[in-house]
Design a protein around this motif. Structure first.
Motif, PDB file in Angstrom:
ATOM      1  N   GLN A   1      34.901 -43.235 -48.418  1.00  0.00           N
ATOM      2  CA  GLN A   1      35.556 -44.026 -47.377  1.00  0.00           C
ATOM      3  C   GLN A   1      34.873 -45.365 -47.159  1.00  0.00           C
ATOM      4  O   GLN A   1      35.508 -46.350 -46.796  1.00  0.00           O
ATOM      5  CB  GLN A   1      35.606 -43.251 -46.057  1.00  0.00           C
ATOM      6  N   ARG A   2      33.569 -45.422 -47.398  1.00  0.00           N
ATOM      7  CA  ARG A   2      32.834 -46.667 -47.218  1.00  0.00           C
ATOM      8  C   ARG A   2      33.008 -47.627 -48.382  1.00  0.00           C
ATOM      9  O   ARG A   2      32.483 -48.749 -48.357  1.00  0.00           O
ATOM     10  CB  ARG A   2      31.349 -46.362 -47.011  1.00  0.00           C
ATOM     11  N   GLY A   3      33.706 -47.192 -49.422  1.00  0.00           N
ATOM     12  CA  GLY A   3      33.857 -48.002 -50.618  1.00  0.00           C
ATOM     13  C   GLY A   3      32.701 -47.856 -51.583  1.00  0.00           C
ATOM     14  O   GLY A   3      32.638 -48.571 -52.579  1.00  0.00           O
ATOM     15  N   LEU A   4      31.765 -46.916 -51.312  1.00  0.00           N
ATOM     16  CA  LEU A   4      30.625 -46.698 -52.190  1.00  0.00           C
ATOM     17  C   LEU A   4      30.993 -45.733 -53.316  1.00  0.00           C
ATOM     18  O   LEU A   4      31.892 -44.910 -53.189  1.00  0.00           O
ATOM     19  CB  LEU A   4      29.445 -46.149 -51.387  1.00  0.00           C
ATOM     20  N   ASP A   5      30.258 -45.846 -54.414  1.00  0.00           N
ATOM     21  CA  ASP A   5      30.621 -45.141 -55.639  1.00  0.00           C
ATOM     22  C   ASP A   5      30.558 -43.629 -55.484  1.00  0.00           C
ATOM     23  O   ASP A   5      29.658 -43.075 -54.867  1.00  0.00           O
ATOM     24  CB  ASP A   5      29.677 -45.551 -56.775  1.00  0.00           C
ATOM     25  N   ARG A   6      31.554 -42.944 -56.008  1.00  0.00           N
ATOM     26  CA  ARG A   6      31.479 -41.550 -56.405  1.00  0.00           C
ATOM     27  C   ARG A   6      31.434 -41.572 -57.930  1.00  0.00           C
ATOM     28  O   ARG A   6      31.981 -42.479 -58.550  1.00  0.00           O
ATOM     29  CB  ARG A   6      32.733 -40.782 -55.975  1.00  0.00           C
ATOM     30  N   GLN A   7      30.872 -40.642 -58.604  1.00  0.00           N
ATOM     31  CA  GLN A   7      30.222 -39.425 -58.190  1.00  0.00           C
ATOM     32  C   GLN A   7      28.719 -39.669 -58.168  1.00  0.00           C
ATOM     33  O   GLN A   7      28.214 -40.514 -58.902  1.00  0.00           O
ATOM     34  CB  GLN A   7      30.567 -38.296 -59.153  1.00  0.00           C
ATOM     35  N   ARG A   8      27.985 -38.864 -57.362  1.00  0.00           N
ATOM     36  CA  ARG A   8      26.532 -38.946 -57.313  1.00  0.00           C
ATOM     37  C   ARG A   8      25.948 -37.535 -57.355  1.00  0.00           C
ATOM     38  O   ARG A   8      26.611 -36.566 -56.977  1.00  0.00           O
ATOM     39  CB  ARG A   8      26.069 -39.634 -56.028  1.00  0.00           C
ATOM     40  N   ASP A   9      24.688 -37.475 -57.785  1.00  0.00           N
ATOM     41  CA  ASP A   9      23.954 -36.217 -57.708  1.00  0.00           C
ATOM     42  C   ASP A   9      23.408 -36.109 -56.290  1.00  0.00           C
ATOM     43  O   ASP A   9      22.342 -36.640 -55.978  1.00  0.00           O
ATOM     44  CB  ASP A   9      22.827 -36.187 -58.736  1.00  0.00           C
ATOM     45  N   ASN A  29      22.438 -33.378 -54.532  1.00  0.00           N
ATOM     46  CA  ASN A  29      21.461 -32.354 -54.193  1.00  0.00           C
ATOM     47  C   ASN A  29      20.243 -32.346 -55.103  1.00  0.00           C
ATOM     48  O   ASN A  29      19.384 -31.466 -54.997  1.00  0.00           O
ATOM     49  CB  ASN A  29      22.114 -30.963 -54.187  1.00  0.00           C
ATOM     50  N   GLY A  30      20.168 -33.308 -56.019  1.00  0.00           N
ATOM     51  CA  GLY A  30      18.983 -33.449 -56.850  1.00  0.00           C
ATOM     52  C   GLY A  30      18.823 -32.414 -57.927  1.00  0.00           C
ATOM     53  O   GLY A  30      17.715 -32.228 -58.446  1.00  0.00           O
ATOM     54  N   ASP A  31      19.912 -31.742 -58.345  1.00  0.00           N
ATOM     55  CA  ASP A  31      19.791 -30.721 -59.384  1.00  0.00           C
ATOM     56  C   ASP A  31      20.026 -31.281 -60.781  1.00  0.00           C
ATOM     57  O   ASP A  31      20.057 -30.536 -61.767  1.00  0.00           O
ATOM     58  CB  ASP A  31      20.755 -29.567 -59.115  1.00  0.00           C
ATOM     59  N   GLY A  32      20.187 -32.602 -60.887  1.00  0.00           N
ATOM     60  CA  GLY A  32      20.393 -33.236 -62.177  1.00  0.00           C
ATOM     61  C   GLY A  32      21.822 -33.253 -62.650  1.00  0.00           C
ATOM     62  O   GLY A  32      22.127 -33.842 -63.688  1.00  0.00           O
ATOM     63  N   LEU A  33      22.733 -32.619 -61.916  1.00  0.00           N
ATOM     64  CA  LEU A  33      24.144 -32.594 -62.270  1.00  0.00           C
ATOM     65  C   LEU A  33      24.917 -33.502 -61.330  1.00  0.00           C
ATOM     66  O   LEU A  33      24.732 -33.460 -60.113  1.00  0.00           O
ATOM     67  CB  LEU A  33      24.684 -31.164 -62.183  1.00  0.00           C
ATOM     68  N   VAL A  34      25.776 -34.317 -61.888  1.00  0.00           N
ATOM     69  CA  VAL A  34      26.532 -35.279 -61.091  1.00  0.00           C
ATOM     70  C   VAL A  34      27.937 -34.748 -60.846  1.00  0.00           C
ATOM     71  O   VAL A  34      28.667 -34.422 -61.785  1.00  0.00           O
ATOM     72  CB  VAL A  34      26.593 -36.647 -61.800  1.00  0.00           C
ATOM     73  N   ASN A  35      28.293 -34.641 -59.576  1.00  0.00           N
ATOM     74  CA  ASN A  35      29.659 -34.241 -59.212  1.00  0.00           C
ATOM     75  C   ASN A  35      29.974 -34.874 -57.858  1.00  0.00           C
ATOM     76  O   ASN A  35      29.071 -35.274 -57.120  1.00  0.00           O
ATOM     77  CB  ASN A  35      29.788 -32.723 -59.128  1.00  0.00           C
ATOM     78  N   CYS A  36      31.244 -34.966 -57.538  1.00  0.00           N
ATOM     79  CA  CYS A  36      31.612 -35.582 -56.267  1.00  0.00           C
ATOM     80  C   CYS A  36      31.465 -34.574 -55.126  1.00  0.00           C
ATOM     81  O   CYS A  36      31.501 -33.364 -55.318  1.00  0.00           O
ATOM     82  CB  CYS A  36      33.041 -36.113 -56.311  1.00  0.00           C
ATOM     83  N   ASP A  37      31.296 -35.115 -53.918  1.00  0.00           N
ATOM     84  CA  ASP A  37      31.241 -34.297 -52.714  1.00  0.00           C
ATOM     85  C   ASP A  37      32.646 -34.083 -52.158  1.00  0.00           C
ATOM     86  O   ASP A  37      33.579 -34.828 -52.480  1.00  0.00           O
ATOM     87  CB  ASP A  37      30.387 -34.973 -51.640  1.00  0.00           C
ATOM     88  N   LEU A  38      32.773 -33.088 -51.310  1.00  0.00           N
ATOM     89  CA  LEU A  38      34.026 -32.875 -50.587  1.00  0.00           C
ATOM     90  C   LEU A  38      34.051 -33.771 -49.363  1.00  0.00           C
ATOM     91  O   LEU A  38      33.021 -34.106 -48.779  1.00  0.00           O
ATOM     92  CB  LEU A  38      34.155 -31.415 -50.169  1.00  0.00           C
ATOM     93  N   GLY A  39      35.253 -34.158 -48.932  1.00  0.00           N
ATOM     94  CA  GLY A  39      35.396 -34.969 -47.746  1.00  0.00           C
ATOM     95  C   GLY A  39      35.330 -36.458 -48.027  1.00  0.00           C
ATOM     96  O   GLY A  39      35.308 -36.912 -49.179  1.00  0.00           O
ATOM     97  N   ALA A  40      35.258 -37.237 -46.950  1.00  0.00           N
ATOM     98  CA  ALA A  40      35.365 -38.692 -47.040  1.00  0.00           C
ATOM     99  C   ALA A  40      34.034 -39.384 -47.338  1.00  0.00           C
ATOM    100  O   ALA A  40      34.020 -40.584 -47.614  1.00  0.00           O
ATOM    101  CB  ALA A  40      35.940 -39.238 -45.730  1.00  0.00           C
TER     102      ALA A  40
END
Length: 453
Positions: A426-434, A436-447
């Motif tokens: 919603q802020r216009g910032l990039d998805r996807q990010r890691d 939780n720090g587990d080395g895997l990149v996926n998007c979060d749920l929600g805005a």
């Protein structure tokens, strides 16, 4: 230089779309609502400038100064009857028949105030109106559109619509009740970086429920990076539909927050009532109030034919902290990578997140995080609803220019996206990010997309 009229390209940078090379530029040099039939260097009111623009082929840019422009030519209410809609731009609202662009110096300092005499603008079929960097307030109508009625094309950019209203005061049952406390759209409407606040639809003596506390749409609507705050839809029977938005057309909304909007006790859609086609992405619904019904409602409560045509897709949406149901569905609803949690009916002390009503067309969820409430909605991820604001979400707050619920470090929404994700939050910032720090990149749920840690 005040009070001049010439052809110029000086405002190309200020408009969303480039001006034509021969665009006419007018500068208003009085705050009075006067009309002697012409806009000259010595004297040009806003009404005179709009009349000149209506009579001029092509686009006309009207420059406004810092200050308040008051509507002063009342449209009289003859002998207690329904007021007549005058369309010649002589009295009452500003009638737009041409291609008109109004440019102010900021929504907080350039204000158009209808002074409760009428709405501010009536945009007729085939006409075009662009508003930028100004505020619209004090509008009042018993017909559609408290501040603006659109049958043409309207574009808003950095506009604040505050304290406008539709007030149906004629004796019950008033069959001509208006809709859209701030705007009623029957044409094409684009809204960018704008705010709807404290607008009202008082359908007090109306035969049907007041629709659209801020905005009523029966045309084509696009909204980006905007805020609907503390708007209200109500009527004599304690209903009201769509405290923020009532949609019966086609609506595409993204990066927008609906907060503290309201309908009365039996009303539906405290934030959004959808009886058309709607796509809502990267947006937040929070603090909206509907005692018996929901913040987001898809389908119509007592017109099955409208429920049958109601289709909504919610992508990366957070619906949390609302009073009443978070989501209610009677039509065709798809929830993708979204959060619905922490919603409750305070009057009944019940958790109420999501419900599908009998006869609903369809409900599908992919990547839904749902607070447990014993309802009939199915999700991939469930959380203890009481932990919504202690382990999942922070309270609503402004973050990078948007009103959002940031994710807590312990949130089950982090990196839980399913399938395709949007490229930003919603802020216009990039998805996807890691997240939780587990080395895997996926998007979060929600805005909101969280960055580790």
């Amino acid at each position: 230089m005040p009070g001049h009229c010439h052809r110029s390209l000086s405002l190309v940078f200020a408009l969303t779309a480039p001006l034509a090379a021969d665009a006419l530029e007018l500068r208003v040099n009085t705050f009075a609502d006067e009309d002697d039939g012409q806009c000259t260097q010595a004297h040009c009111s806003l009404r005179e400038a709009i009349s000149t623009a209506n009579a001029t082929p092509g686009e006309t840019v009207i420059l406004l100064s810092t200050g308040d422009y008051l509507l002063q030519k009342a449209n009289p209410d003859p002998a207690g009857n329904w007021p007549v809609e005058e369309d010649a731009n002589a009295i009452g609202d500003f009638d737009v028949h041409g291609q008109v662009s109004l440019v102010g110096r900021g929504a907080a300092v350039t204000r158009l105030n209808a002074n409760r005499l009428d709405r501010l603008f009536h945009v007729h079929a085939g006409a075009q109106l662009k508003l930028r960097n100004l505020g619209l307030t004090g509008g009042q109508q018993i017909y559609d559109g408290g501040a603006l009625l659109n049958y043409g094309q309207v574009q808003l950019n950095q506009v604040e619509l505050v304290d406008n209203r539709v007030f149906v005061y004629m004796p019950y049952p008033a069959t001509q009740a208006g809709n859209g406390g701030a705007i009623a759209n029957f044409g094409v409407l684009e809204v960018h970086r704008s705010t709807f606040r404290d607008n009202r639809n008082f359908g007090e003596e109306a035969q049907s429920a007041g629709k659209g506390g801020a905005l009523y749409n029966e045309g084509t609507l696009t909204v980006r990076d905007s805020l609907f705050n503390a708007n209200r839809a109500s009527d004599y029977g304690e209903w009201g539909m769509g405290g923020g938005l009532y949609n019966q057309g086609s609506a595409d909304i993204a990066r927008t927050t609906f907060q503290a909007n309201e309908v009365l006790r039996s009303g539906y859609g405290a934030a959004i009532a959808n009886a058309g086609q709607l796509r809502l992405a990267n947006s937040t619904l929070s603090g909206n109030r509907s005692i018996e019904r929901g913040a987001f409602e898809n389908g119509h409560p007592f017109l099955p034919q409208l429920s049958a045509q109601s289709r909504a897709e919610l992508l990366h949406v957070t619906i949390a902290g609302n009073d009443g149901w978070g989501v209610t569905n009677r039509g065709d609803l798809l929830l993708r990578n979204s959060i619905v949690a922490g919603n409750r009916a305070t009057e009944f002390d019940e958790v109420r997140n999501c419900q599908g009503l009998p006869g609903a067309v369809d409900f599908r969820a992919r990547g839904l995080l749902l607070g447990t409430d014993g309802s009939n909605c199915l999700a991939e991820n469930y959380i203890a609803d009481a932990a919504t604001f202690t382990h999942q979400l922070f309270p609503l707050q402004e973050n990078n220019g948007a009103w959002v619920h940031p994710l807590r470090r312990t949130s089950a929404a982090i990196d839980a996206g399913v399938g395709n994700c949007s490229s930003h939050d919603q802020r216009g910032l990039d998805r996807q990010r890691d997240g939780n720090g587990d080395g895997l990149v996926n998007c979060d749920l929600g805005a909101f997309e969280r960055a580790y840690p």
